[in-house]
Design a protein around this motif. Structure first.
Motif, PDB file in Angstrom:
ATOM      1  N   GLY A 108       0.825  -1.204   0.000  1.00 28.02           N
ATOM      2  CA  GLY A 108       0.000   0.000   0.000  1.00 28.02           C
ATOM      3  C   GLY A 108       0.859   1.254   0.000  1.00 28.02           C
ATOM      4  O   GLY A 108       2.060   1.217   0.305  1.00 28.02           O
ATOM      5  N   ARG A 109       0.224   2.366  -0.352  1.00 27.13           N
ATOM      6  CA  ARG A 109       0.925   3.643  -0.249  1.00 27.13           C
ATOM      7  C   ARG A 109       1.258   3.922   1.215  1.00 27.13           C
ATOM      8  O   ARG A 109       0.677   3.345   2.121  1.00 27.13           O
ATOM      9  CB  ARG A 109       0.069   4.778  -0.818  1.00 27.13           C
ATOM     10  CG  ARG A 109      -0.321   4.583  -2.270  1.00 27.13           C
ATOM     11  CD  ARG A 109      -0.856   5.884  -2.872  1.00 27.13           C
ATOM     12  NE  ARG A 109      -1.894   6.502  -2.070  1.00 27.13           N
ATOM     13  CZ  ARG A 109      -3.173   6.219  -2.174  1.00 27.13           C
ATOM     14  NH1 ARG A 109      -3.582   5.278  -3.034  1.00 27.13           N
ATOM     15  NH2 ARG A 109      -4.073   6.835  -1.422  1.00 27.13           N
ATOM     16  N   ARG A 110       2.161   4.823   1.473  1.00 23.40           N
ATOM     17  CA  ARG A 110       2.587   5.131   2.827  1.00 23.40           C
ATOM     18  C   ARG A 110       1.361   5.442   3.706  1.00 23.40           C
ATOM     19  O   ARG A 110       0.554   6.318   3.386  1.00 23.40           O
ATOM     20  CB  ARG A 110       3.547   6.311   2.816  1.00 23.40           C
ATOM     21  CG  ARG A 110       4.188   6.597   4.180  1.00 23.40           C
ATOM     22  CD  ARG A 110       5.201   7.720   4.057  1.00 23.40           C
ATOM     23  NE  ARG A 110       5.868   7.969   5.319  1.00 23.40           N
ATOM     24  CZ  ARG A 110       6.929   7.295   5.754  1.00 23.40           C
ATOM     25  NH1 ARG A 110       7.441   6.321   5.013  1.00 23.40           N
ATOM     26  NH2 ARG A 110       7.482   7.596   6.924  1.00 23.40           N
TER      27      ARG A 110
END
Length: 337
Positions: A108-110
């Motif tokens: 996932g994105r940060r």
């Protein structure tokens, strides 16, 4: 129209139509096309182009192939009146069982949880379903299908519903079902000899993916190690008080075989043995070749064989008179007997 059976029945209503009647079938099928009886006892025949095939109401193709695609004509003469129809036959790819799903970890994105992607090929195109238990009970999720390919499914599912459960994706079509799973290890629970939810050994073929996860309540850190204490690439994250460490190989090789250990800084640990085999195997570990029983024992008598194999076999008993009895399949993907 798409037929998965082998019989197609036409009626008088199809005669003298404005266009051809379309029929689509998969390759490798035995196809029988039959015109229902017509009034007046006409003389009828089937042909393909200028070549007659046979007289009568029916036409058969023992095993369809792509070369059988084309237009077929059916004509009847009754008291000088001609009735006909054109059948446009399209023979598509053969029916295929879904391939073993490729289960992939998508970071996932940060600040966001990861996704999982499940891919499989088959004909018809497999439907993907997601489950949060190994028994595939409950309704399951259909995820988000992203593939427009006619035979390949690419399905994405968020990891949020599965942060403290297993993840299983199954590819399903009329030819069968194949499943893959995330192998989950909970360091807060003890593993018993009869534990049916954590795999002590996993067997794979080169090129297949491998997705492991260990988890523990927060205020601890976990890591995956090999049997010689080497660190391996992992993804670590925390959600709702659960610390998780994922280990993902998109394509395993033989040299990935070995013992993999998940250890926390609280000295809790669990392990699994990964075997990557270039060749499959089959062995009969237990079988009584002959059994003598009394007539009174017959109603409750059961034959038993213990067979180990990779990939998993689908076997059956063949009894007197050719009667087949399917063997029960293992309840877990990692069991090969």
């Amino acid at each position: 129209m798409l037929f998965q059976g082998v019989w197609c029945t036409l009626s008088e209503a199809h005669l003298n139509g404005s266009g051809p009647t379309r029929l689509e079938v998969p390759a490798g099928q035995s196809l029988h096309i039959i015109m229902q009886s017509l009034p007046g006892d006409p003389v009828c025949s089937w042909s393909r182009g200028p070549d007659p095939i046979r007289g009568g109401y029916s036409m058969a193709i023992p095993q369809t192939s792509v070369s059988d695609s084309g237009e077929y004509s059916f004509g009847c003469v009754n008291c000088g009146i001609i009735s006909s129809l054109t059948l446009s036959l399209l023979v598509g790819p053969p029916l295929r069982r879904p391939s073993k799903p490729h289960l992939k970890y998508i970071p996932g994105r940060r600040g966001f949880l990861p996704n999982f992607q499940c891919s499989s090929e088959g004909n018809p195109k497999p439907e993907i379903k997601w489950f949060n238990n190994l028994d595939k009970t409950g309704q399951g999720s259909h995820g988000n299908e992203t593939s427009k390919d006619s035979e390949r499914s690419n399905n994405t599912e968020g990891s949020k519903p599965y942060y403290k459960t297993t993840v299983m994706c199954c590819a399903i079509n009329p030819k069968g079902e194949e499943c893959s799973q995330l192998y989950d290890y909970d360091l807060d629970s003890s593993r018993s000899v009869d534990d049916d939810n954590e795999a002590p050994e996993i067997t794979l073929s080169p090129g297949q993916p491998l997705l492991l996860r260990c988890r523990e309540r927060e205020n601890s850190t976990t890591q995956w190690l090999t049997e010689n204490q080497e660190h391996v690439s992992v993804y670590q994250l925390s959600y709702k008080g659960i610390g998780m460490t994922y280990l993902f190989f998109e394509s395993v090789r033989v040299n990935h075989s070995g013992i993999y250990i998940c250890r926390s800084n609280k000295n809790k640990m669990k392990s699994t043995h990964i075997r990557v085999l270039e060749k499959g195997f089959i062995s009969i570990d237990q079988l009584n070749e002959s059994s003598t029983i009394s007539a009174q024992e017959m109603p409750g008598f059961c034959l038993r064989a213990l067979v180990s194999s990779y990939p998993l076999l689908r076997c059956h008993w063949l009894g007197p008179g050719g009667v087949q009895t399917q063997c029960p399949e293992p309840t877990r993907l990692w069991k090969n007997r």
